[in-house]
Motif scaffolding. Sequence first.
Motif, PDB file in Angstrom:
ATOM      1  N   VAL A 117     -13.290 -36.716  -8.652  1.00 48.92           N
ATOM      2  CA  VAL A 117     -12.854 -35.526  -8.461  1.00 48.92           C
ATOM      3  C   VAL A 117     -11.778 -35.026  -9.560  1.00 48.92           C
ATOM      4  O   VAL A 117     -11.727 -34.150 -10.497  1.00 48.92           O
ATOM      5  CB  VAL A 117     -12.200 -34.950  -7.091  1.00 48.92           C
ATOM      6  CG1 VAL A 117     -11.686 -33.710  -7.364  1.00 48.92           C
ATOM      7  CG2 VAL A 117     -13.106 -35.056  -6.089  1.00 48.92           C
ATOM      8  N   ILE A 118     -10.868 -36.293  -9.895  1.00 45.84           N
ATOM      9  CA  ILE A 118      -9.807 -36.063 -10.971  1.00 45.84           C
ATOM     10  C   ILE A 118     -10.382 -36.294 -12.139  1.00 45.84           C
ATOM     11  O   ILE A 118     -10.208 -35.561 -13.160  1.00 45.84           O
ATOM     12  CB  ILE A 118      -8.788 -37.419 -10.390  1.00 45.84           C
ATOM     13  CG1 ILE A 118      -8.043 -36.866  -9.245  1.00 45.84           C
ATOM     14  CG2 ILE A 118      -7.638 -37.194 -11.845  1.00 45.84           C
ATOM     15  CD1 ILE A 118      -7.085 -38.000  -8.744  1.00 45.84           C
ATOM     16  N   GLY A 120     -13.492 -35.717 -13.015  1.00 43.25           N
ATOM     17  CA  GLY A 120     -14.507 -34.327 -13.267  1.00 43.25           C
ATOM     18  C   GLY A 120     -13.291 -33.251 -13.756  1.00 43.25           C
ATOM     19  O   GLY A 120     -13.774 -32.560 -14.616  1.00 43.25           O
ATOM     20  N   LEU A 121     -12.418 -33.240 -13.027  1.00 43.63           N
ATOM     21  CA  LEU A 121     -11.226 -32.113 -13.693  1.00 43.63           C
ATOM     22  C   LEU A 121     -11.082 -32.198 -15.075  1.00 43.63           C
ATOM     23  O   LEU A 121     -10.762 -31.293 -15.834  1.00 43.63           O
ATOM     24  CB  LEU A 121     -10.246 -31.790 -12.508  1.00 43.63           C
ATOM     25  CG  LEU A 121     -10.817 -31.377 -10.943  1.00 43.63           C
ATOM     26  CD1 LEU A 121      -9.375 -31.362 -10.270  1.00 43.63           C
ATOM     27  CD2 LEU A 121     -11.294 -30.069 -11.239  1.00 43.63           C
ATOM     28  N   GLN A 124     -13.355 -31.731 -17.282  1.00 48.89           N
ATOM     29  CA  GLN A 124     -13.807 -30.340 -17.450  1.00 48.89           C
ATOM     30  C   GLN A 124     -12.889 -29.645 -18.392  1.00 48.89           C
ATOM     31  O   GLN A 124     -13.260 -28.572 -19.185  1.00 48.89           O
ATOM     32  CB  GLN A 124     -13.563 -29.664 -16.203  1.00 48.89           C
ATOM     33  CG  GLN A 124     -14.244 -28.142 -16.080  1.00 48.89           C
ATOM     34  CD  GLN A 124     -13.839 -27.737 -14.520  1.00 48.89           C
ATOM     35  OE1 GLN A 124     -12.959 -27.545 -14.033  1.00 48.89           O
ATOM     36  NE2 GLN A 124     -15.027 -27.643 -13.613  1.00 48.89           N
ATOM     37  N   ASP A 224     -19.083 -36.758  -6.270  1.00 47.94           N
ATOM     38  CA  ASP A 224     -17.748 -35.994  -6.566  1.00 47.94           C
ATOM     39  C   ASP A 224     -17.679 -35.669  -8.072  1.00 47.94           C
ATOM     40  O   ASP A 224     -17.274 -34.329  -8.350  1.00 47.94           O
ATOM     41  CB  ASP A 224     -16.621 -37.185  -6.298  1.00 47.94           C
ATOM     42  CG  ASP A 224     -16.932 -38.622  -6.854  1.00 47.94           C
ATOM     43  OD1 ASP A 224     -17.936 -38.750  -7.619  1.00 47.94           O
ATOM     44  OD2 ASP A 224     -16.178 -39.444  -6.458  1.00 47.94           O
ATOM     45  N   LEU A 227     -19.703 -32.520  -8.378  1.00 47.93           N
ATOM     46  CA  LEU A 227     -19.001 -31.377  -7.860  1.00 47.93           C
ATOM     47  C   LEU A 227     -17.777 -30.938  -8.548  1.00 47.93           C
ATOM     48  O   LEU A 227     -17.840 -29.645  -9.011  1.00 47.93           O
ATOM     49  CB  LEU A 227     -18.606 -31.869  -6.394  1.00 47.93           C
ATOM     50  CG  LEU A 227     -17.793 -30.639  -5.712  1.00 47.93           C
ATOM     51  CD1 LEU A 227     -18.722 -29.380  -5.281  1.00 47.93           C
ATOM     52  CD2 LEU A 227     -17.183 -31.072  -4.319  1.00 47.93           C
ATOM     53  N   ALA A 228     -17.177 -31.871  -9.225  1.00 47.71           N
ATOM     54  CA  ALA A 228     -15.733 -31.301  -9.935  1.00 47.71           C
ATOM     55  C   ALA A 228     -16.112 -30.964 -11.182  1.00 47.71           C
ATOM     56  O   ALA A 228     -15.386 -29.940 -11.784  1.00 47.71           O
ATOM     57  CB  ALA A 228     -14.671 -32.555  -9.796  1.00 47.71           C
ATOM     58  N   GLY A 231     -20.241 -28.456 -10.664  1.00 50.29           N
ATOM     59  CA  GLY A 231     -20.530 -28.010  -9.195  1.00 50.29           C
ATOM     60  C   GLY A 231     -22.039 -27.706  -9.198  1.00 50.29           C
ATOM     61  O   GLY A 231     -22.545 -26.683  -8.548  1.00 50.29           O
TER      62      GLY A 231
END
Length: 287
Positions: A117-118, A120-121, A124, A224, A227-228, A231
């Motif tokens: 998740v981290i 991906g952010l 991003q 994960d 998703l991050a 999406g």
Amino acid sequence: MRTRSSNIKKFLMFALVPLVMFTLVLVIPFAQGVFYTFTDWNGGSSFDSFVGLDNYIASFQDGDFWQSMGITLAYVAACLVLVNLVAFGLALLVTIPMRGVNGLRTAFFVPNLIGGVILGLIWQFLFGQAFVKLLPSIFNPNWLLDTTTAFWAMVIVTVWQMSGYMMIIYVTALMSIDPETMEASNLDGASGLKALLFIKIPLIAQAFTISLFLTLRNAFMAYDVNLALTGGGPFRSTELISLRVFTEAFGFGNFDTGQAQAVLMFILVALAAVTQVAVAKRFEVQR
């Protein structure tokens, strides 16, 4: 008889507890999940009736499910090739005798320690702001907003994350090659590229088997980062099968068909993994 009794006691002492835990945590929930695919399960602890194969039929008739499956297969194929090419290249680099090689190994491995998740952010932000300003000729417009480039953005992030871990496997295999074998090959005139293609790679074929299997499994189960980072967008062009199953169950409330799709995904991953290992084993060389 005494030896047999002793073996049984050793089994009960060391293997019984892990076996019981494995059964309780994995086997029983999996069997229960398969059972629910034949019911109109609503996500709770009960169901109203049996529906037979209706959930599987609905999954096969779901166009979005097959779209996600196709995207997933393309993603897995790209990751299999790129992750292992980059990882093997890095392994060759960090096995060259030079100063600071341990620092390079650590730097290449660190991305694997970052949570999905981290990760991906972070990427991003990189794709959406940093790269657009630094390299506008390549990354403008934002790759994450285009249906074609968003897929490759996700592949790039996956390669960056996974290559360091696979590199460690290749490094271990390369360092385990007998130096006398390499010396003999040099005397026979096999050096440089020839030694790599005809000596090193065949001798570490088992490392390729392991790395390809791990890459295959991780790529099929990617959730994960998907998703991050995107999406599933734009317009579901990057929706992998794991995210699709989650959306079907928890987004639309169709827990029964979502569970059926999860079982279909498990069967696909199992078949792909068994096939990959069986094919790769044929190329392994016994030392």
